[in-house]
Design a protein around this motif. Structure first.
Motif, mmCIF file in Angstrom:
data_model
loop_
_atom_site.group_PDB
_atom_site.id
_atom_site.type_symbol
_atom_site.label_atom_id
_atom_site.label_comp_id
_atom_site.label_asym_id
_atom_site.label_seq_id
_atom_site.Cartn_x
_atom_site.Cartn_y
_atom_site.Cartn_z
ATOM 1 N N THR A 6 -76.428 5.915 10.263
ATOM 2 C CA THR A 6 -77.353 5.259 11.192
ATOM 3 C C THR A 6 -78.686 5.034 10.469
ATOM 4 N N THR A 8 -82.649 3.548 10.471
ATOM 5 C CA THR A 8 -83.789 3.302 11.348
ATOM 6 C C THR A 8 -84.471 1.977 10.986
ATOM 7 N N THR A 30 -82.675 1.851 20.915
ATOM 8 C CA THR A 30 -82.735 3.318 21.064
ATOM 9 C C THR A 30 -83.581 3.753 22.260
ATOM 10 N N TYR A 162 -76.581 -1.369 23.228
ATOM 11 C CA TYR A 162 -76.372 -1.935 21.887
ATOM 12 C C TYR A 162 -75.569 -3.227 21.944
ATOM 13 N N HIS A 196 -82.439 1.164 15.920
ATOM 14 C CA HIS A 196 -81.503 1.639 14.897
ATOM 15 C C HIS A 196 -80.341 0.662 14.736
ATOM 16 N N GLU A 198 -76.187 0.506 12.764
ATOM 17 C CA GLU A 198 -75.109 1.261 12.125
ATOM 18 C C GLU A 198 -74.060 0.248 11.674
#
Lengths: 201, 201
Positions: A6, A8, A30, A162, A196, A198
């Protein structure tokens, strides 16, 4: 980039990442009210990039729905909106903010901005964008009223919402956690926060 | 350019002109149903140009009204919509058509297109645009339905309708008489025609 970690996107700042064709990028709101300006460039040819003005005639929509692919200035799919836990409001109409914009809003000193964040994020990868395409403003809430008027409204997302974007070609994806703190575009408190992302296979 | 002369934008082709600050450009929909893609570049610095995505947040509108100024990617006024005898429908949402677009519509050979017309028009002045900004599509009728859906519709103009654009800086203004003949954007007959412009003091 390898899947799993993950990363930032620091508050008010930019970050870019290499994404292989077939990988996904999960972009996470987030704290719930943060707009994330998003760009994508063909990794083999930065002159080909995700384009809002080419995507709108392709989709015949102002905003993409789950299953829709955003296209490049060569009208080829680059990122598909595969999942979206938010209410699906992601602006395609507004330019990235820039220092000129903050000057017009009354700022007398340099203000962090999404345009410079695009350059800074790409620079960390040793890259320079050929131009500043109009960004895909994830979570940004710009309603079109009576078919003509626009408004700047707070996001309708909640913490942890998300989107999952699937790469249709090897690409560089760049993000800016929008530093707008003079309009309620990052929430009524006008407090920019981190977000964030991923990489997923 | 000296005022008074009427210049033809040939059907399916591009044309560009130098316009001094304070001069006006009258863009005439001679036959009534022709879309005219329009660009403007700062004559002193082609990297500064009229930008739809910077104009929308400035005006907080999808489309300009009489009295509104279109702004550049540096958020400075470049062309003001001073007069408009048409019903005022001028798209800011759609990219210039390009050969990729016609390929996707089923065309198997090269098709005239507004992107190449921008380059050709500027080339007649010995200039190369630094990129292809999203154009101001004069007379192009793209309704936004239910705040989200878009449609390609015929113009609502009549022969001789014109807009008068006032230059707020010395600029290069480029036009393309859109060669779209596979969708009804230049009228239900899908027959591209010439248009005209005139420089006025």
């Amino acid at each position: 980039m390898a899947a799993g970690e993950t990363i930032t996107i620091p508050a008010r700042k930019g970050k870019a990442v290499r994404v292989a064709r077939g990988q996904g990028v999960k972009v996470i709101n987030t704290h719930g009210e943060q707009v994330v300006d998003t760009w994508a460039f063909n990794a083999e040819d930065l002159d080909e990039f995700m384009s809002m003005e080419h995507t709108r005639p392709t989709l015949l929509k102002i905003m993409a729905d789950v299953g829709d692919a955003m296209v490049t200035n060569q009208r080829r799919p680059i990122l598909t909106l595969e999942e979206d836990t938010s209410p699906g409001i992601h602006d395609t109409l507004m330019a990235a903010c820039d220092n000129y914009r903050y000057g017009l809003l009354g700022c007398t000193e340099y203000h962090d901005n999404c345009t410079d964040n695009l350059y800074a994020g790409m620079q960390e990868l040793g890259l320079v964008p050929p131009e500043v395409p109009s960004p895909w403003n994830l979570f940004m809430n710009i309603p079109v009223l009576e078919g003509r008027r626009l408004d700047f409204c707070p996001p309708v997302t909640k913490p942890g919402d998300y989107v999952l974007l699937r790469a249709e070609m090897d690409c560089i994806v760049a993000f800016s956690a929008c530093p707008q703190d003079m309009l309620p575009i990052n929430g009524v408190d006008a407090t920019p926060t981190e977000a964030h992302f991923e990489i997923v296979d």
